[in-house]
Design a protein around this motif. Structure first.
Motif, short mmCIF file in Angstrom:
data_model
loop_
_atom_site.label_atom_id
_atom_site.label_comp_id
_atom_site.label_asym_id
_atom_site.label_seq_id
_atom_site.Cartn_x
_atom_site.Cartn_y
_atom_site.Cartn_z
N THR A 196 10.11 5.19 -8.95
CA THR A 196 9.77 5.24 -7.41
C THR A 196 9.59 3.98 -7.31
O THR A 196 10.33 3.77 -6.00
N ILE A 197 9.68 2.94 -8.22
CA ILE A 197 9.61 1.77 -7.49
C ILE A 197 11.75 0.77 -7.67
O ILE A 197 11.67 0.62 -5.85
N GLN A 198 11.82 1.57 -8.25
CA GLN A 198 13.87 1.86 -8.00
C GLN A 198 14.12 2.53 -6.69
O GLN A 198 15.20 1.48 -6.48
N THR A 199 13.51 3.68 -6.01
CA THR A 199 13.98 4.07 -4.94
C THR A 199 13.37 3.42 -3.80
O THR A 199 14.32 3.49 -2.69
N GLU A 200 11.72 3.18 -4.33
CA GLU A 200 11.39 2.32 -2.97
C GLU A 200 11.96 0.74 -2.61
O GLU A 200 11.78 0.68 -1.61
N HIS A 201 12.24 0.17 -3.36
CA HIS A 201 12.55 -1.11 -3.63
C HIS A 201 13.38 -1.17 -4.87
O HIS A 201 12.77 -1.87 -5.59
N ASN A 254 1.52 9.62 -6.14
CA ASN A 254 1.92 11.05 -5.75
C ASN A 254 2.72 11.41 -6.65
O ASN A 254 2.99 12.39 -7.39
N ARG A 255 3.24 10.11 -7.64
CA ARG A 255 4.15 10.25 -8.43
C ARG A 255 3.44 10.57 -9.57
O ARG A 255 3.17 11.82 -10.73
N ILE A 256 2.83 10.02 -10.27
CA ILE A 256 1.09 10.12 -11.15
C ILE A 256 0.86 11.43 -11.25
O ILE A 256 0.85 12.53 -11.65
N ILE A 257 0.65 12.10 -10.13
CA ILE A 257 -0.16 13.33 -9.76
C ILE A 257 0.88 14.73 -10.06
O ILE A 257 1.18 15.59 -10.47
N SER A 258 2.40 14.33 -9.26
CA SER A 258 3.26 15.13 -10.40
C SER A 258 3.95 15.63 -11.92
O SER A 258 4.13 16.62 -11.79
N SER A 281 11.17 -6.52 -9.18
CA SER A 281 11.03 -6.69 -10.63
C SER A 281 9.88 -6.25 -10.45
O SER A 281 8.88 -7.34 -11.02
N LEU A 282 9.40 -5.11 -11.03
CA LEU A 282 7.76 -4.62 -11.19
C LEU A 282 7.84 -3.32 -12.13
O LEU A 282 9.38 -2.68 -11.86
N SER A 283 7.42 -3.53 -13.74
CA SER A 283 7.40 -2.40 -14.05
C SER A 283 5.99 -2.34 -14.56
O SER A 283 4.90 -2.99 -14.12
N GLY A 284 5.37 -0.84 -15.04
CA GLY A 284 4.32 -0.04 -15.28
C GLY A 284 3.59 -0.48 -16.72
O GLY A 284 4.45 -0.86 -17.14
N ARG A 285 2.45 -0.26 -16.90
CA ARG A 285 1.78 -0.02 -18.34
C ARG A 285 0.87 0.78 -18.42
O ARG A 285 0.28 1.13 -17.13
N VAL A 286 0.71 1.06 -19.98
CA VAL A 286 -0.52 1.93 -19.52
C VAL A 286 -1.77 1.73 -21.08
O VAL A 286 -1.12 0.74 -22.04
N GLU A 335 0.74 -0.52 0.10
CA GLU A 335 0.08 0.08 0.01
C GLU A 335 0.82 0.83 0.03
O GLU A 335 0.34 2.72 -0.43
N SER A 336 1.91 1.69 0.96
CA SER A 336 2.76 2.50 0.34
C SER A 336 2.99 2.78 -0.91
O SER A 336 3.25 3.79 -1.04
N LEU A 337 3.90 1.49 -1.40
CA LEU A 337 4.60 1.84 -2.34
C LEU A 337 3.52 2.27 -3.58
O LEU A 337 3.28 3.06 -4.65
#
Length: 219
Positions: free
Chosen positions: A167-172, A120-124, A176-181, A112-114
């Motif tokens: 964001t993922i690399q910074t937090e964790h 927050n990153r999407i908003i920024s 091994s996780l990536s986004g898709r749109v 949930e934190s991630l």
């Protein structure tokens, strides 16, 4: 003795007769009608301007991350504007990862934190006229009321995906996780909110690990 009528008197009678039954009367009636129409246009414009200002004030009071009911309200307004001016609306379905798998890898609290950090990153990364939407714990969207070209949406998707990856690399960094749109566009991919959200989700499912790009348009 026969009473004589002056030319001036005849002219006055002619003008009166013309006003009562002729062209002058028609002209006055038409002018009154045109004045009434013009006044109605002015009143309608003022009403529309007041309505737009009230809506803009309402938008400024929205939270940075909106929910379903807030999305429904603003979608209805922007849809009306899009229909009137021939503009387009887009939805970007931003998928980060399966929450069940993430729970196993991170635990519920860290997961949930991630996701909150990604929101927050999407908003920024979004502009003032774009709205980040969270429908449930894992469904994230970016609502883009108006855009110029599909290339603009491609660049926006790439910017979001890069931000998510950072964001993922910074937090964790070991995760091994990536986004898709997945992208849907009004009115081409649907006329209602549900149709557009579903089209964006289907476009997302078209992507797989072998895809060179991590965003896809609804067909």
């Amino acid at each position: 003795m026969e009473k004589k009528t002056s030319h001036r008197g005849l002219d006055d009678i002619g003008k009166a007769w013309g006003w009562l039954f002729g062209k002058n009367r028609e002209t006055d009636v038409e002018k009154a009608q045109l004045d009434a129409v013009e006044k109605q246009k002015i009143d309608n414009t003022e009403d529309e301007q007041q309505s737009i200002k009230a809506f803009q004030d309402d938008l400024s009071a929205l939270p940075t991350l909106i929910n379903r009911s807030e999305l429904e309200r603003i979608f209805s307004f922007f849809k009306t504007k899009a229909d009137r001016y021939g503009m387009r609306i887009a939805f970007l379905d931003v998928f980060v990862g399966d929450c069940i798998s993430m729970d196993h890898a991170l635990g519920r609290q860290e997961c949930e934190s991630l996701l909150n950090e990604i929101c927050n990153r999407i908003i920024s990364l979004s502009r003032k006229d774009e709205f980040a939407v969270k429908l449930d714990s894992s469904e994230l969207y970016l609502f883009v009321p108006f855009f110029q070209s599909e290339e603009e949406l491609c660049l926006l998707s790439e910017r979001l995906l890069k931000g998510i990856e950072e964001t993922i690399q910074t937090e964790h960094p070991n995760l091994s996780l990536s986004g898709r749109v997945g992208i849907s566009i009004y009115p081409k991919n649907g006329k209602t909110l549900d149709e557009l959200l579903l089209a964006a989700r289907k476009a997302l499912y078209k992507l797989d690990a072998s895809s060179k790009r991590f965003y896809h348009f609804a067909l």
